[in-house]
Every structure is written in structure tokens, then in C-alpha cells.
Design an enzyme around this catalytic site. Structure first.
Site, short mmCIF file in Angstrom:
data_model
loop_
_atom_site.label_atom_id
_atom_site.label_comp_id
_atom_site.label_asym_id
_atom_site.label_seq_id
_atom_site.Cartn_x
_atom_site.Cartn_y
_atom_site.Cartn_z
N SER A 274 66.24 9.64 -60.42
CA SER A 274 65.49 8.67 -59.90
C SER A 274 67.28 8.63 -59.15
O SER A 274 68.09 9.24 -59.22
CB SER A 274 66.24 7.67 -61.08
OG SER A 274 67.18 5.94 -60.37
N ASP B 111 57.65 -11.16 -66.70
CA ASP B 111 58.27 -10.63 -65.76
C ASP B 111 57.20 -9.06 -65.05
O ASP B 111 56.93 -8.84 -64.03
CB ASP B 111 59.53 -9.41 -66.21
CG ASP B 111 60.47 -10.68 -66.76
OD1 ASP B 111 60.04 -11.67 -66.86
OD2 ASP B 111 60.91 -9.90 -67.46
N THR C 133 59.64 -21.82 -72.16
CA THR C 133 58.25 -21.78 -72.29
C THR C 133 57.50 -21.04 -72.26
O THR C 133 56.27 -21.25 -73.23
CB THR C 133 57.48 -22.34 -71.14
OG1 THR C 133 57.96 -21.72 -69.77
CG2 THR C 133 58.12 -24.47 -70.42
N ASP C 134 57.57 -19.77 -72.96
CA ASP C 134 56.41 -19.14 -72.35
C ASP C 134 55.90 -17.95 -74.12
O ASP C 134 55.54 -18.52 -74.52
CB ASP C 134 57.20 -17.44 -71.63
CG ASP C 134 57.77 -16.88 -72.22
OD1 ASP C 134 59.07 -17.79 -72.35
OD2 ASP C 134 58.34 -15.82 -71.78
N SER D 263 63.39 -3.34 -64.51
CA SER D 263 62.88 -2.65 -65.45
C SER D 263 61.71 -3.08 -65.75
O SER D 263 60.65 -2.16 -65.47
CB SER D 263 63.64 -3.02 -66.76
OG SER D 263 63.28 -4.33 -67.07
P1 ADP Z 1 66.70 -5.86 -65.20
O1 ADP Z 1 67.23 -7.96 -65.57
O2 ADP Z 1 67.42 -5.70 -64.17
O3 ADP Z 1 65.33 -6.04 -65.58
P2 ADP Z 1 66.66 -4.28 -67.63
O4 ADP Z 1 68.23 -4.39 -68.52
O5 ADP Z 1 66.00 -5.13 -67.82
O6 ADP Z 1 67.36 -5.08 -66.67
O7 ADP Z 1 66.22 -3.25 -67.29
C1 ADP Z 1 67.78 -2.10 -66.56
C2 ADP Z 1 67.01 -0.65 -67.13
O8 ADP Z 1 65.94 -0.66 -66.46
C3 ADP Z 1 68.78 -0.19 -66.39
O9 ADP Z 1 69.09 0.05 -66.87
C4 ADP Z 1 67.74 1.17 -66.01
O10 ADP Z 1 67.26 2.21 -67.79
C5 ADP Z 1 66.27 0.86 -65.87
N1 ADP Z 1 65.51 1.26 -63.96
C6 ADP Z 1 65.34 0.27 -63.56
N2 ADP Z 1 65.66 0.45 -62.63
C7 ADP Z 1 65.78 1.91 -62.12
C8 ADP Z 1 65.24 2.66 -61.39
N3 ADP Z 1 65.29 2.75 -60.20
N4 ADP Z 1 65.72 4.03 -61.88
C9 ADP Z 1 66.14 4.66 -62.99
N5 ADP Z 1 65.88 3.53 -64.65
C10 ADP Z 1 65.77 2.09 -64.01
MG MG Z 2 64.66 -6.41 -67.26
#
Ligand code: ADP
Ligand code: MG
Length: 400
Positions: free
Chosen positions: A67, A186, A35-36, A130
């Protein structure tokens, strides 16, 4: 991991403790899907899992990224901040730092930093690891780069306005540095979350309301398909275009800007103007979903949780039949959940095609739910599902 454990990991990585620690949550959308970008509302809540950022200044004029979830590390000079190639994870942080400086010319990086991230949102499950990473970075660096030392960074005097700005910085980061043309839900949920409340948000105007989620003896259960959310940009862009086609065709009989302007009564009057059958199905979902989301918010306010659950289930059916963004994994989970006594409703959440479902389950039915849904899912897809009983948490914060 506890804060002392994170501090220990930081000391191991950088040889001294971190000066500051921040946290931002992931999110789940309870209802209001697709919907957004049609001018409608969404209804997400922040989760108690998310991303932590530990940091200290360094005297080397570089940003060091580590990380606990990743093996790659990065070292970026502070005068060379730009998107990194190869899907580098540091883009989700680097972009926020860049965008803060572009939006707030008074903000300046006055030193390098040694950064350590840790996340416990299952990555790629559609629960927005993310956004958590972006928002935690935006929160930390708006504070670090502010030279006025006022209570809130960037000249803000109002906490809500400051948090909305964190969401905007984070959304721009995801668009420009990660290349994902996302909406703002988000990041907004991660920034504005409130314990035991969901956020009724209009993604177009950014007007929002915190609605108490009081679920006596009922839990929000998230089930992970472990099938990455593959609403690839092609399928997503197709949906955006099909909705646009519907708007254009409807506008011949009644000028509108967004599908969300139409009530269900309006729909009955204008639907025949849509000649493209696919566009008609897509629009029917959007109009219905906007009405369901409004009804769900009312139901929650009145404590009518059973009705809220029915609306969630109706949302899934519409996403399956009219919007066509579910697929075998999500349908198997939702359809199995509907068969369990004590489940009030269940639907896919997020963009679709993978990721997670969200269900309302009575306490006494949770074990039965996990056993039955887990078994059905494995039999039909060959994959194992994971279950999380969600706690609705606060938005981004400084912990130390
Ligand atoms: P999501 O649905 O979890 O948001 P995305 O594909 O949008 O999935 O985001 C995932 C990406 O975000 C990972 O591949 C990485 O690049 C980054 N990311 C998320 N959390 C971390 C973390 N704790 N440390 C490093 N990178 C992270
Ligand atoms: Mg994401």
C-alpha cells in the site's frame, strides 16, 4: 494521485504495469446516526475520495500486498488465507477474498496476485477508509475469481443486487478479519453510491432509494477533529444494550422488535414504560432520529434545504444530550459552526467521540466558516481541524 501516477507506482513496486485498476469511495452520513442497529434508516453518500486497487496475476501462487499508505508489506500463499495478527492492514483485503470463496463455492483463486493499494480518505476519521478498501477488494476479486466470464460476476444479472452482495462480503470481512462488529451502512454506501445522490437505506431490510442532492450555492463541508473516532467497542456495546433494555421495557405495554417502529406519537404513549432513565434517553434519541431522517429526506426532495440543515443541527443536539456520544471536540466544531452566518446546519457524523462533523455551508460563507470554526477549535481543544468540501461521487467501479 492520477491513474498514470498510480500505474507508475505499481511498475516501481512490481516491475510491470497493472492489468486492472479499481476504485471504491469512502462515505459520509448526512443524517440518521445510531439508527441502523435499531431497525431504522440512515442517509449516507459516497465521496469522491476513496481507495484504489491495482493488480496483476503472478505465477507464484502468493498474494503480495503493498500500500502506498503503509510501510508493512505481506506475502500470503493462496492456500493459507486466514486472519493475520498484529492488526495487519491486509486483513481488510484478505477477509474479502476468503468470504467470496465461502459465499460463492464456484469462485476460485486461479493464481497469485501482486496488489497495490492507495487511499486518500483520511484514515481513522470515520469516513470509512476501511470500507473503501474492502469494497474495492470485493469488486476486484469477485471479477477475478469468476470462471464463467459473464457480464457480472457470481452469477448476478442485476447490478444493484451485485453491489449489495459486495457490501455484504465487505461487512463480513470487517467483522471476521478486523474484529469490528459494524453495521452495513459504510460498505453499502461505498458499493451503491451514486454521483450527486444520497442513499436512504434501511439497514435491516437493505431496501434503499437514491435521493438527488441538489444544493444550489451550498456545499457539504466535512470537518475533521483529528481526534480518532474512539467509540470503542465498550461504549458502542453499551448503547446497543441500553436500546435493547428500552425495547424490552416498552414491549410490556406494546410489543416491538425495534425502536424504529415507534413514531413520535407512539413515543409519547409508551415512554413511561421505560423505568431505566439512561435507556429512556437513548431510546428518545433513536425515535427522534428516525423521524428526523425521514423528514430530512422529504425536505431534500422538496428542495427545503434550510429545513434539512435544521434537522442536522437537531440531530447533533440529540446525540449530545440523549445519546451522549459527542464529546468536547465534536461539540466545539458543531457549536462553532452554528454561530457562522451562512451555515444551514452542522452535526457530528459517524459513531461519535471523534472523527468528523458534516455541515451545510453557503458558498459565500465557506472561508468565513473555516476561519471561525478553525480558530474556535484550536482555542478550545489545542488541536487543528481540517476541512474538505465534499463531492458526492459514484460507488465502486473498474477504471481500467
Ligand atoms: P476508518 O474510519 O477510516 O474506516 P478504520 O480504523 O475503520 O478507520 O480503518 C482504518 C484501517 O483500514 C487502517 O488502519 C488500515 O489498516 C486500513 N486501511 C484503510 N485504507 C488503507 C490503505 N489505503 N492501505 C492500507 N490499509 C488501509
Ligand atoms: Mg472503518
Amino acid at each position: 494521485m492520477t491513474t498514470p501516477e498510480l500505474q507508475q507506482a505499481y511498475s516501481q513496486a512490481y516491475g510491470r504495469p497493472a492489468e486492472k485498476i479499481f476504485f471504491a469511495p469512502g462515505r459520509v452520513n448526512l443524517i440518521g446516526e445510531h439508527t441502523d442497529y435499531n431497525g431504522g434508516c440512515v442517509f449516507p453518500c459516497a465521496l469522491s475520495f476513496g481507495a484504489w486497487l491495482l493488480l496483476s496475476r503472478n505465477s507464484d501462487n502468493v498474494l503480495r500486498f503493498r500500500s502506498l499508505n503503509m510501510t508493512d508489506t505481506y506475502e500470503i500463499p493462496i492456500d493459507a488465507i486466514r486472519p493475520q495478527g498484529n492488526r495487519a492492514w491486509c486483513n481488510y483485503a484478505l477477509g474479502c477474498i476468503d468470504i467470496i470463496m465461502r459465499r460463492h463455492p464456484e469462485a476460485k483463486l486461479m493464481s497469485g496476485y501482486d496488489l497495490l493499494y492507495y487511499g486518500n480518505v483520511p484514515a481513522g476519521a470515520g469516513l470509512s477508509s476501511s470500507a473503501a478498501m474492502e469494497v474495492v477488494t470485493a469488486r476486484a476479486f469477485t471479477e477475478e475469481m469468476d470462471r464463467k466470464g459473464a457480464e457480472l460476476p457470481c452469477g448476478y444479472t442485476d447490478d444493484k443486487a451485485y453491489r449489495t452482495e459486495l457490501a455484504k462480503i465487505s461487512q463480513l470481512c470487517e467483522r471476521e478479519y478486523a474484529g469490528v462488529m459494524c453495521g452495513i451502512m459504510d460498505q453499502f454506501a461505498s458499493a451503491q453510491g451514486k454521483k450527486d445522490h444520497a442513499i436512504y437505506l434501511n439497514c435491516d431490510t437493505l431496501e434503499f432509494e437514491h435521493v438527488p442532492v441538489k444544493l444550489d450555492g451550498i456545499k457539504v463541508v466535512i470537518t475533521n477533529t483529528h481526534s480518532p473516532h474512539h467509540l470503542d467497542s465498550g461504549a458502542y456495546n453499551d448503547r446497543v444494550r441500553q436500546c435493547q433494555t428500552a425495547v424490552e421495557q416498552i414491549s410490556k405495554v406494546r410489543p416491538i422488535k425495534h425502536l424504529a417502529e415507534l413514531s413520535e406519537d407512539d413515543w409519547a404513549q409508551v415512554e413511561s414504560a421505560i423505568t431505566d432513565p439512561i435507556a429512556k434517553k437513548r431510546a428518545r434519541h433513536v425515535v427522534g432520529e428516525v423521524a428526523r431522517t425521514a423528514a430530512a429526506v422529504e425536505a431534500l426532495k422538496k428542495g427545503e434545504i434550510a429545513y434539512f440543515g435544521e434537522l442536522m443541527t437537531a440531530s447533533h443536539v440529540s446525540l449530545r444530550d440523549d445519546y451522549e456520544v459527542t464529546g468536547l471536540q465534536l461539540d466545539t466544531l458543531a457549536e462553532a459552526a452554528w454561530q457562522v452566518d451562512g451555515v444551514l446546519g452542522s452535526r457530528m457524523t459517524g459513531g461519535g467521540f471523534g472523527g468528523c462533523t458534516v455541515s451545510l455551508v453557503k458558498d459565500e460563507a465557506i472561508e468565513r466558516f473555516k476561519a471561525f470554526v478553525g480558530k474556535e477549535y484550536e482555542e478550545k481543544t489545542g488541536l487543528k481541524a481540517d476541512f474538505y468540501v465534499a463531492e458526492i461521487g459514484d460507488g465502486v467501479m473498474r477504471l481500467h
